[in-house]
Design a protein around this motif. Structure first.
Motif, PDB file in Angstrom:
ATOM      1  N   ASN A  44      18.368 -49.694-106.230  1.00  0.00           N
ATOM      2  CA  ASN A  44      17.904 -48.463-105.736  1.00  0.00           C
ATOM      3  C   ASN A  44      19.334 -47.659-105.687  1.00  0.00           C
ATOM      4  N   ILE A  45      20.570 -48.089-105.480  1.00  0.00           N
ATOM      5  CA  ILE A  45      21.658 -47.519-105.294  1.00  0.00           C
ATOM      6  C   ILE A  45      22.138 -47.376-106.795  1.00  0.00           C
ATOM      7  N   SER A  46      21.948 -48.058-107.796  1.00  0.00           N
ATOM      8  CA  SER A  46      22.016 -47.800-109.204  1.00  0.00           C
ATOM      9  C   SER A  46      21.239 -46.606-109.622  1.00  0.00           C
ATOM     10  N   LYS A  47      20.135 -46.491-109.320  1.00  0.00           N
ATOM     11  CA  LYS A  47      19.091 -45.450-109.661  1.00  0.00           C
ATOM     12  C   LYS A  47      19.853 -44.121-109.106  1.00  0.00           C
ATOM     13  N   MET A  48      19.881 -43.973-107.874  1.00  0.00           N
ATOM     14  CA  MET A  48      20.604 -42.726-107.233  1.00  0.00           C
ATOM     15  C   MET A  48      21.733 -42.415-107.841  1.00  0.00           C
ATOM     16  N   ASP A  58       9.912 -47.976-104.864  1.00  0.00           N
ATOM     17  CA  ASP A  58      11.487 -48.345-104.543  1.00  0.00           C
ATOM     18  C   ASP A  58      11.620 -48.259-103.033  1.00  0.00           C
ATOM     19  N   ARG A  59      10.953 -47.471-102.416  1.00  0.00           N
ATOM     20  CA  ARG A  59      11.425 -47.039-100.994  1.00  0.00           C
ATOM     21  C   ARG A  59      10.361 -48.054 -99.886  1.00  0.00           C
ATOM     22  N   TRP A  60       9.452 -48.525-100.180  1.00  0.00           N
ATOM     23  CA  TRP A  60       8.604 -49.291 -99.258  1.00  0.00           C
ATOM     24  C   TRP A  60       9.434 -50.429 -98.746  1.00  0.00           C
ATOM     25  N   PRO A  61      10.018 -51.367 -99.679  1.00  0.00           N
ATOM     26  CA  PRO A  61      10.579 -52.632 -99.378  1.00  0.00           C
ATOM     27  C   PRO A  61      11.946 -52.072 -98.489  1.00  0.00           C
ATOM     28  N   TRP A  62      12.548 -51.180 -98.926  1.00  0.00           N
ATOM     29  CA  TRP A  62      13.727 -50.757 -98.117  1.00  0.00           C
ATOM     30  C   TRP A  62      13.392 -50.298 -96.707  1.00  0.00           C
ATOM     31  N   LEU A  63      12.208 -49.585 -96.644  1.00  0.00           N
ATOM     32  CA  LEU A  63      11.805 -49.049 -95.254  1.00  0.00           C
ATOM     33  C   LEU A  63      11.219 -50.264 -94.389  1.00  0.00           C
ATOM     34  N   GLN A  64      10.835 -51.233 -95.094  1.00  0.00           N
ATOM     35  CA  GLN A  64      10.293 -52.295 -94.239  1.00  0.00           C
ATOM     36  C   GLN A  64      11.535 -53.256 -93.712  1.00  0.00           C
ATOM     37  N   GLU A  65      12.673 -53.299 -94.549  1.00  0.00           N
ATOM     38  CA  GLU A  65      13.728 -53.855 -94.046  1.00  0.00           C
ATOM     39  C   GLU A  65      14.329 -53.338 -92.934  1.00  0.00           C
ATOM     40  N   ILE A  66      14.300 -51.968 -92.843  1.00  0.00           N
ATOM     41  CA  ILE A  66      14.692 -51.148 -91.824  1.00  0.00           C
ATOM     42  C   ILE A  66      13.874 -51.164 -90.657  1.00  0.00           C
ATOM     43  N   GLN A  67      12.947 -51.339 -90.816  1.00  0.00           N
ATOM     44  CA  GLN A  67      11.699 -51.594 -89.628  1.00  0.00           C
ATOM     45  C   GLN A  67      12.039 -53.026 -89.036  1.00  0.00           C
ATOM     46  N   ASP A  68      12.059 -53.947 -89.829  1.00  0.00           N
ATOM     47  CA  ASP A  68      12.409 -55.319 -89.196  1.00  0.00           C
ATOM     48  C   ASP A  68      13.528 -55.405 -88.537  1.00  0.00           C
TER      49      ASP A  68
END
Length: 181
Positions: A44-48, A58-68
């Protein structure tokens, strides 16, 4: 007396002041603080960094990590302040699934002011060229989110006024404990 952990998600597009406000809230409240950027995988960082907007996939796994992370903090009785763009209502719904009370603090402002802020910052991987895609993706807080205690605040206000408004809306004193024996 046991208090329910509260998570303040300071949200908005890049350059809206999320890090500044979250750090100030964390200091004032004595709550744990995290930057959602720290949860991004390298891809994700590379893309941005290359100016490529992220897609939902790209966002769903990132958001799940935050929720966890929020749920883990709540299990420890810790309230948190977290920066996260949380641009879409569906993203906020996922984050709201964390244990504890989840409130969104939307830092909102005009594209020109945000662009000026982005031009002046250094050391961030999000280039100003991605601002239009973020503004196009942004879904404002819903009436239901606002009724549940989330806030929309104008970034033209001085940071100390934004922080004071959030603390007043929470109805908790600065450095309030999240749990007590």
């Amino acid at each position: 007396m046991q208090y329910q952990a509260t998570h303040l998600v300071v949200m908005g597009v890049a350059g809206s002041g999320k890090s500044t406000i979250a750090a100030a809230l964390s200091r004032q409240l004595g709550w744990a603080c995290a930057e959602a950027d720290e949860f991004h995988p390298r891809s994700n960082i590379s893309k941005m960094t290359q100016g490529i907007p992220l897609e939902d996939g790209d966002r769903w796994p990132w958001l799940q990590e935050i929720q966890d992370w929020m749920t883990t903090q709540a299990a420890a009785g810790t309230s948190t302040v977290l920066t996260c763009s949380a641009l879409k209502q569906t993203y906020r719904e996922l984050l709201s699934g964390a244990d504890g009370r989840v409130l969104f603090i939307h830092l909102d402002g005009g594209a020109e002011l945000i662009s000026q802020r982005m031009q002046g910052r250094e050391g961030h991987f999000m280039p100003p060229t991605l601002l239009p895609s973020q503004l196009a993706t942004l879904e404002p807080l819903t009436t239901g989110e606002l009724a549940a205690g989330s806030l929309r605040l104008d970034i033209a206000l001085p940071p100390q006024e934004i922080v004071a408004a959030v603390i007043a809306a929470l109805g908790v004193p600065a450095n309030a404990a999240t749990s007590s024996s």
